[in-house]
Every structure is written in structure tokens, then in C-alpha cells.
Design a protein around this motif. Structure first.
Motif, mmCIF file in Angstrom:
data_model
loop_
_atom_site.group_PDB
_atom_site.id
_atom_site.type_symbol
_atom_site.label_atom_id
_atom_site.label_comp_id
_atom_site.label_asym_id
_atom_site.label_seq_id
_atom_site.Cartn_x
_atom_site.Cartn_y
_atom_site.Cartn_z
ATOM 1 N N GLU A 21 0.834 -1.205 0.000
ATOM 2 C CA GLU A 21 0.000 0.000 0.000
ATOM 3 C C GLU A 21 0.864 1.249 0.000
ATOM 4 O OE1 GLU A 21 -2.377 -0.783 3.473
ATOM 5 O OE2 GLU A 21 -4.104 -1.353 2.242
ATOM 6 N N ALA B 13 2.544 1.688 -3.436
ATOM 7 C CA ALA B 13 1.565 2.165 -4.426
ATOM 8 C C ALA B 13 1.329 3.661 -4.263
ATOM 9 C CB ALA B 13 0.252 1.396 -4.291
ATOM 10 N N GLU C 251 2.204 6.667 -6.953
ATOM 11 C CA GLU C 251 1.169 7.589 -7.412
ATOM 12 C C GLU C 251 1.568 9.033 -7.144
ATOM 13 O OE1 GLU C 251 -2.093 5.866 -5.298
ATOM 14 O OE2 GLU C 251 -2.233 4.189 -6.702
ATOM 15 N N GLU D 119 -0.114 0.886 -10.118
ATOM 16 C CA GLU D 119 -1.238 -0.011 -10.408
ATOM 17 C C GLU D 119 -0.873 -1.459 -10.072
ATOM 18 O OE1 GLU D 119 -3.530 -1.483 -14.381
ATOM 19 O OE2 GLU D 119 -3.143 0.671 -14.192
ATOM 20 N N TYR E 89 1.310 -2.453 -7.828
ATOM 21 C CA TYR E 89 1.305 -2.580 -6.370
ATOM 22 C C TYR E 89 -0.120 -2.652 -5.839
ATOM 23 C CZ TYR E 89 6.337 -1.854 -5.881
ATOM 24 O OH TYR E 89 7.694 -1.985 -5.934
ATOM 25 N N ARG E 90 -1.044 -1.867 -6.420
ATOM 26 C CA ARG E 90 -2.452 -1.939 -6.003
ATOM 27 C C ARG E 90 -3.025 -3.332 -6.284
ATOM 28 N NH1 ARG E 90 -3.325 1.735 -2.381
ATOM 29 N NH2 ARG E 90 -2.722 3.796 -3.095
ATOM 30 N N ASN F 95 -4.656 -5.900 -3.533
ATOM 31 C CA ASN F 95 -5.945 -6.594 -3.675
ATOM 32 C C ASN F 95 -5.779 -8.105 -3.552
ATOM 33 O OD1 ASN F 95 -7.317 -4.175 -3.997
ATOM 34 N ND2 ASN F 95 -7.066 -4.199 -6.213
#
Length: 85
Positions: free
Chosen positions: A39, A42, A46, A65, A67-68, A72
Motif C-alpha cells: 500500500e 503504491a 502515485e 497499479e 502494487y495496487r 488486492n
């Protein structure tokens, strides 16, 4: 594209490790730590992307993206253990 192979490999290794965690009764703090780290990475990507332009911006957006996606994946994995417990 790296996404599927990397994701599959990560999930496979985490599931293997989780069997050891579940059988030993150790807490899942390692998974939570990985989740928090992904997190953080990411968010950093960003933020860096907002300060870049052109191809570097796209690079950091794609990296963020990915890392996101790992975040998830880990959330789903952790949730599956909560259900199984």
C-alpha cells in the motif's frame, strides 16, 4: 505482460507460507506487513507520478497499479483465511 505470472507466483508462495502459518499457529502479521508495504509503495508511486510528465509519469502510474493489484491479491488471501478459520 508480467502481471499474471508475477501475481500467480506471489499468490502461490503466499498460500504455501500460509499453510505453515496455519499449522504452526503463528500470527499472520507477516501478511499484514506485506499488505501495508505494498500500500505504501503504491501511494509513493502515485505521488511520484503527479510530479513527472510523459513516459516517466506513465511508468510510475503502471508501477503503482501493479502494487495496487498486489494489495488486492493479499486482501483476498487474508480474507480467505479469516473465512477458513
Amino acid at each position: 505482460m508480467l502481471g499474471n505470472n508475477v501475481s500467480s507466483d506471489l499468490i502461490g508462495r503466499l498460500r504455501s507460507a500460509s499453510r505453515l502459518v496455519q499449522s504452526s499457529g503463528a500470527p499472520m502479521t507477516g501478511f499484514q506487513a506485506k499488505l501495508e508495504r505494498f500500500e505504501s509503495l503504491a501511494a509513493e508511486c502515485e505521488l511520484i507520478a503527479t510530479r513527472m510528465d510523459g513516459s516517466k509519469r506513465e511508468l510510475y502510474l503502471r508501477l503503482g497499479e501493479r502494487y495496487r493489484d498486489r494489495v488486492n491479491d493479499l486482501r483476498a488471501l487474508i480474507a480467505s483465511f479469516d473465512i477458513a478459520a
